[in-house]
Design a protein around this motif. Sequence first.
Motif, mmCIF file in Angstrom:
data_model
loop_
_atom_site.group_PDB
_atom_site.id
_atom_site.type_symbol
_atom_site.label_atom_id
_atom_site.label_comp_id
_atom_site.label_asym_id
_atom_site.label_seq_id
_atom_site.Cartn_x
_atom_site.Cartn_y
_atom_site.Cartn_z
ATOM 1 N N SER A 45 -10.927 -3.369 -3.490
ATOM 2 C CA SER A 45 -9.890 -2.472 -2.851
ATOM 3 C C SER A 45 -8.950 -2.079 -3.929
ATOM 4 O O SER A 45 -8.475 -2.728 -4.920
ATOM 5 C CB SER A 45 -9.098 -3.220 -1.780
ATOM 6 O OG SER A 45 -9.869 -3.518 -0.535
ATOM 7 N N TRP A 46 -8.649 -0.699 -3.903
ATOM 8 C CA TRP A 46 -7.975 -0.068 -4.672
ATOM 9 C C TRP A 46 -6.414 -0.621 -4.243
ATOM 10 O O TRP A 46 -6.169 -0.869 -3.281
ATOM 11 C CB TRP A 46 -7.722 1.572 -4.648
ATOM 12 C CG TRP A 46 -9.008 2.156 -4.965
ATOM 13 C CD1 TRP A 46 -10.067 2.335 -4.216
ATOM 14 C CD2 TRP A 46 -9.500 2.326 -6.308
ATOM 15 N NE1 TRP A 46 -11.196 3.070 -4.907
ATOM 16 C CE2 TRP A 46 -10.845 2.816 -6.327
ATOM 17 C CE3 TRP A 46 -8.966 2.078 -7.511
ATOM 18 C CZ2 TRP A 46 -11.640 3.161 -7.496
ATOM 19 C CZ3 TRP A 46 -9.793 2.668 -8.717
ATOM 20 C CH2 TRP A 46 -11.055 2.948 -8.698
ATOM 21 N N LEU A 82 -8.993 0.653 1.676
ATOM 22 C CA LEU A 82 -9.123 1.274 0.311
ATOM 23 C C LEU A 82 -10.362 0.733 -0.410
ATOM 24 O O LEU A 82 -10.094 0.606 -1.755
ATOM 25 C CB LEU A 82 -7.472 1.170 -0.547
ATOM 26 C CG LEU A 82 -6.649 2.064 0.191
ATOM 27 C CD1 LEU A 82 -5.314 1.790 -0.666
ATOM 28 C CD2 LEU A 82 -6.922 3.449 0.096
ATOM 29 N N SER A 105 -4.422 7.402 3.383
ATOM 30 C CA SER A 105 -5.070 5.900 3.376
ATOM 31 C C SER A 105 -4.066 4.948 3.150
ATOM 32 O O SER A 105 -4.008 3.863 3.971
ATOM 33 C CB SER A 105 -6.455 6.028 2.715
ATOM 34 O OG SER A 105 -7.347 6.874 3.214
ATOM 35 N N SER A 106 -3.555 4.707 2.029
ATOM 36 C CA SER A 106 -2.604 3.902 1.530
ATOM 37 C C SER A 106 -1.218 3.833 2.430
ATOM 38 O O SER A 106 -0.972 2.705 2.971
ATOM 39 C CB SER A 106 -2.177 4.153 0.116
ATOM 40 O OG SER A 106 -1.358 3.122 -0.398
ATOM 41 N N ASP A 124 3.272 1.400 3.049
ATOM 42 C CA ASP A 124 3.004 1.739 4.639
ATOM 43 C C ASP A 124 4.077 2.566 5.136
ATOM 44 O O ASP A 124 5.286 2.167 4.834
ATOM 45 C CB ASP A 124 3.137 0.709 5.601
ATOM 46 C CG ASP A 124 1.757 0.015 5.482
ATOM 47 O OD1 ASP A 124 0.829 0.257 4.936
ATOM 48 O OD2 ASP A 124 1.479 -1.209 5.948
ATOM 49 N N TYR A 175 -6.344 9.465 -0.816
ATOM 50 C CA TYR A 175 -5.622 8.044 -1.249
ATOM 51 C C TYR A 175 -4.275 7.844 -0.585
ATOM 52 O O TYR A 175 -3.929 6.774 -0.177
ATOM 53 C CB TYR A 175 -5.631 7.983 -2.553
ATOM 54 C CG TYR A 175 -5.094 6.668 -3.227
ATOM 55 C CD1 TYR A 175 -5.714 5.339 -3.098
ATOM 56 C CD2 TYR A 175 -3.574 6.740 -3.471
ATOM 57 C CE1 TYR A 175 -5.027 4.343 -3.435
ATOM 58 C CE2 TYR A 175 -3.051 5.625 -3.839
ATOM 59 C CZ TYR A 175 -3.742 4.332 -3.872
ATOM 60 O OH TYR A 175 -3.156 3.230 -4.294
ATOM 61 N N ARG A 191 -2.586 -0.480 -3.362
ATOM 62 C CA ARG A 191 -1.667 0.319 -2.663
ATOM 63 C C ARG A 191 -0.432 0.683 -3.220
ATOM 64 O O ARG A 191 0.488 -0.155 -3.508
ATOM 65 C CB ARG A 191 -1.250 -0.252 -1.227
ATOM 66 C CG ARG A 191 -2.659 -0.356 -0.466
ATOM 67 C CD ARG A 191 -2.059 -0.859 1.039
ATOM 68 N NE ARG A 191 -3.241 -1.126 1.856
ATOM 69 C CZ ARG A 191 -4.289 -0.409 2.540
ATOM 70 N NH1 ARG A 191 -3.685 0.907 2.349
ATOM 71 N NH2 ARG A 191 -5.039 -0.793 3.177
#
Length: 186
Positions: A125-126, A118, A111-112, A132, A108, A128
Amino acid sequence: MPVDVTTSYAPLLRRIHWATAVLFIAAMLIGLYCGLQPPGTSPRRELLEVHKSLGMTVFFLSILRLMVRVSTRVPPEPSSFAWLVRAAARLNHVALYLILFAMPLTGYAFSSAGGYSLRYFWTFSWPRVVADNPAVAHAGEVTHDALAWFVYAVVALHIAATIWHAVVMRDGVLARMWPRSESGER
Protein backbone atom coordinates in the motif's frame (compact mmCIF):
# COMPACT_ATOMS: atom_id res chain seq x y z
CA MET A 1 17.02 0.32 -43.77
CA PRO A 2 19.33 2.34 -41.48
CA VAL A 3 17.68 4.82 -39.17
CA ASP A 4 18.75 8.45 -39.21
CA VAL A 5 19.13 9.01 -35.47
CA THR A 6 19.47 12.76 -35.97
CA THR A 7 15.74 12.91 -36.74
CA SER A 8 14.59 10.54 -33.96
CA TYR A 9 14.13 10.80 -30.24
CA ALA A 10 16.48 8.82 -28.00
CA PRO A 11 15.68 5.08 -27.92
CA LEU A 12 14.94 5.11 -24.16
CA LEU A 13 12.56 8.04 -24.55
CA ARG A 14 10.71 6.24 -27.36
CA ARG A 15 10.33 3.12 -25.21
CA ILE A 16 9.05 5.13 -22.25
CA HIS A 17 6.67 7.01 -24.56
CA TRP A 18 5.04 3.83 -25.87
CA ALA A 19 4.94 2.11 -22.48
CA THR A 20 3.31 5.21 -21.01
CA ALA A 21 0.84 5.42 -23.89
CA VAL A 22 -0.27 1.79 -23.53
CA LEU A 23 -0.56 1.98 -19.73
CA PHE A 24 -2.30 5.37 -19.80
CA ILE A 25 -4.87 4.29 -22.39
CA ALA A 26 -5.51 1.08 -20.42
CA ALA A 27 -6.02 3.12 -17.23
CA MET A 28 -8.24 5.55 -19.11
CA LEU A 29 -10.47 2.79 -20.53
CA ILE A 30 -10.70 0.98 -17.18
CA GLY A 31 -11.57 4.26 -15.45
CA LEU A 32 -14.26 5.00 -18.01
CA TYR A 33 -15.74 1.52 -17.62
CA CYS A 34 -15.66 1.73 -13.80
CA GLY A 35 -17.36 5.12 -13.92
CA LEU A 36 -20.29 3.49 -15.69
CA GLN A 37 -20.66 0.71 -13.07
CA PRO A 38 -22.53 0.96 -9.76
CA PRO A 39 -20.22 1.67 -6.78
CA GLY A 40 -19.13 -1.30 -4.70
CA THR A 41 -19.86 -3.92 -7.35
CA SER A 42 -17.59 -6.57 -8.78
CA PRO A 43 -15.59 -6.35 -11.06
CA ARG A 44 -15.59 -2.56 -10.48
CA ARG A 45 -13.69 -2.82 -7.18
CA GLU A 46 -11.02 -5.07 -8.66
CA LEU A 47 -10.68 -3.00 -11.81
CA LEU A 48 -10.29 0.19 -9.77
CA GLU A 49 -7.30 -1.45 -8.07
CA VAL A 50 -5.78 -2.04 -11.52
CA HIS A 51 -6.73 1.49 -12.62
CA LYS A 52 -5.00 3.06 -9.61
CA SER A 53 -1.93 0.84 -9.99
CA LEU A 54 -1.64 1.75 -13.67
CA GLY A 55 -2.03 5.42 -12.74
CA MET A 56 0.82 5.28 -10.25
CA THR A 57 2.99 3.41 -12.77
CA VAL A 58 2.25 6.12 -15.34
CA PHE A 59 3.13 8.79 -12.75
CA PHE A 60 6.57 7.32 -12.06
CA LEU A 61 7.20 6.59 -15.75
CA SER A 62 6.34 10.24 -16.44
CA ILE A 63 8.96 11.39 -13.95
CA LEU A 64 11.51 9.14 -15.65
CA ARG A 65 10.33 10.34 -19.05
CA LEU A 66 10.75 13.98 -18.09
CA MET A 67 14.26 13.30 -16.75
CA VAL A 68 15.25 11.51 -19.97
CA ARG A 69 13.57 14.20 -22.09
CA VAL A 70 15.54 17.07 -20.54
CA SER A 71 18.81 15.15 -20.71
CA THR A 72 18.60 14.05 -24.37
CA ARG A 73 18.63 15.83 -27.68
CA VAL A 74 15.31 16.70 -29.33
CA PRO A 75 15.25 16.00 -33.06
CA PRO A 76 14.50 18.97 -35.29
CA GLU A 77 10.92 19.44 -36.43
CA PRO A 78 10.22 18.97 -40.12
CA SER A 79 10.82 22.18 -42.05
CA SER A 80 7.29 21.87 -43.41
CA PHE A 81 5.87 22.78 -39.96
CA ALA A 82 4.06 26.09 -40.12
CA TRP A 83 4.20 28.21 -36.97
CA LEU A 84 0.60 27.27 -36.13
CA VAL A 85 1.32 23.52 -36.39
CA ARG A 86 4.43 23.98 -34.26
CA ALA A 87 2.49 25.95 -31.61
CA ALA A 88 -0.40 23.44 -31.57
CA ALA A 89 2.03 20.52 -31.19
CA ARG A 90 3.82 22.21 -28.29
CA LEU A 91 0.55 23.09 -26.58
CA ASN A 92 -0.71 19.52 -26.96
CA HIS A 93 2.53 18.12 -25.52
CA VAL A 94 2.42 20.47 -22.54
CA ALA A 95 -1.20 19.41 -21.93
CA LEU A 96 -0.20 15.74 -22.14
CA TYR A 97 2.61 16.20 -19.61
CA LEU A 98 0.29 18.04 -17.23
CA ILE A 99 -2.28 15.26 -17.56
CA LEU A 100 0.33 12.56 -16.93
CA PHE A 101 1.00 14.15 -13.55
CA ALA A 102 -2.40 15.60 -12.64
CA MET A 103 -4.49 12.46 -13.14
CA PRO A 104 -2.46 10.15 -10.87
CA LEU A 105 -2.02 12.88 -8.24
CA THR A 106 -5.72 13.79 -8.07
CA GLY A 107 -6.64 10.09 -8.04
CA TYR A 108 -4.17 9.45 -5.23
CA ALA A 109 -5.39 12.48 -3.27
CA PHE A 110 -9.04 11.51 -3.37
CA SER A 111 -8.30 7.83 -2.65
CA SER A 112 -6.08 8.75 0.28
CA ALA A 113 -8.42 11.39 1.73
CA GLY A 114 -11.44 9.16 1.15
CA GLY A 115 -9.94 6.20 2.97
CA TYR A 116 -9.97 4.07 -0.19
CA SER A 117 -7.46 1.35 -0.96
CA LEU A 118 -4.00 2.47 -2.05
CA ARG A 119 -2.71 -1.00 -2.95
CA TYR A 120 -0.26 -1.32 -5.81
CA PHE A 121 -1.19 -4.39 -7.88
CA TRP A 122 -2.17 -6.23 -4.67
CA THR A 123 1.41 -6.09 -3.32
CA PHE A 124 1.89 -3.12 -0.98
CA SER A 125 0.00 0.00 0.00
CA TRP A 126 1.17 3.50 -0.81
CA PRO A 127 1.48 5.69 2.28
CA ARG A 128 -1.42 8.02 3.00
CA VAL A 129 -0.01 11.53 2.88
CA VAL A 130 -3.49 13.04 2.72
CA ALA A 131 -5.43 12.49 5.96
CA ASP A 132 -9.02 11.25 5.90
CA ASN A 133 -11.03 14.26 4.87
CA PRO A 134 -14.37 13.94 3.06
CA ALA A 135 -14.15 17.48 1.62
CA VAL A 136 -10.67 16.85 0.15
CA ALA A 137 -11.79 13.44 -1.12
CA HIS A 138 -14.81 14.98 -2.83
CA ALA A 139 -12.76 17.83 -4.35
CA GLY A 140 -10.13 15.37 -5.59
CA GLU A 141 -12.75 13.10 -7.10
CA VAL A 142 -14.57 15.97 -8.83
CA THR A 143 -11.25 17.27 -10.20
CA HIS A 144 -10.16 13.80 -11.32
CA ASP A 145 -13.50 13.16 -13.05
CA ALA A 146 -13.55 16.60 -14.70
CA LEU A 147 -9.97 16.17 -15.92
CA ALA A 148 -10.95 12.82 -17.45
CA TRP A 149 -13.00 14.61 -20.10
CA PHE A 150 -10.04 16.88 -20.84
CA VAL A 151 -7.87 13.75 -21.10
CA TYR A 152 -10.16 12.19 -23.68
CA ALA A 153 -10.03 15.34 -25.80
CA VAL A 154 -6.24 15.84 -25.57
CA VAL A 155 -5.42 12.17 -26.22
CA ALA A 156 -7.85 12.04 -29.16
CA LEU A 157 -6.29 15.20 -30.59
CA HIS A 158 -2.79 13.76 -30.15
CA ILE A 159 -3.74 10.51 -31.91
CA ALA A 160 -5.59 12.38 -34.68
CA ALA A 161 -2.60 14.67 -35.26
CA THR A 162 -0.27 11.67 -35.39
CA ILE A 163 -2.49 9.96 -37.97
CA TRP A 164 -2.71 13.22 -39.96
CA HIS A 165 1.09 13.53 -40.00
CA ALA A 166 1.55 9.88 -40.99
CA VAL A 167 -1.22 9.52 -43.58
CA VAL A 168 -1.84 13.00 -45.01
CA MET A 169 1.38 14.96 -44.53
CA ARG A 170 3.79 11.98 -44.67
CA ASP A 171 6.37 14.23 -43.03
CA GLY A 172 8.14 11.67 -40.84
CA VAL A 173 6.80 12.98 -37.53
CA LEU A 174 5.63 9.53 -36.43
CA ALA A 175 9.01 8.00 -37.33
CA ARG A 176 10.68 10.33 -34.80
CA MET A 177 8.92 8.49 -31.95
CA TRP A 178 8.21 5.08 -33.50
CA PRO A 179 9.90 2.18 -31.66
CA ARG A 180 12.60 0.35 -33.55
CA SER A 181 14.55 -2.83 -33.06
CA GLU A 182 18.06 -2.57 -31.69
CA SER A 183 19.41 -3.59 -35.10
CA GLY A 184 17.77 -0.46 -36.55
CA GLU A 185 19.50 1.86 -34.06
CA ARG A 186 22.83 3.50 -34.73
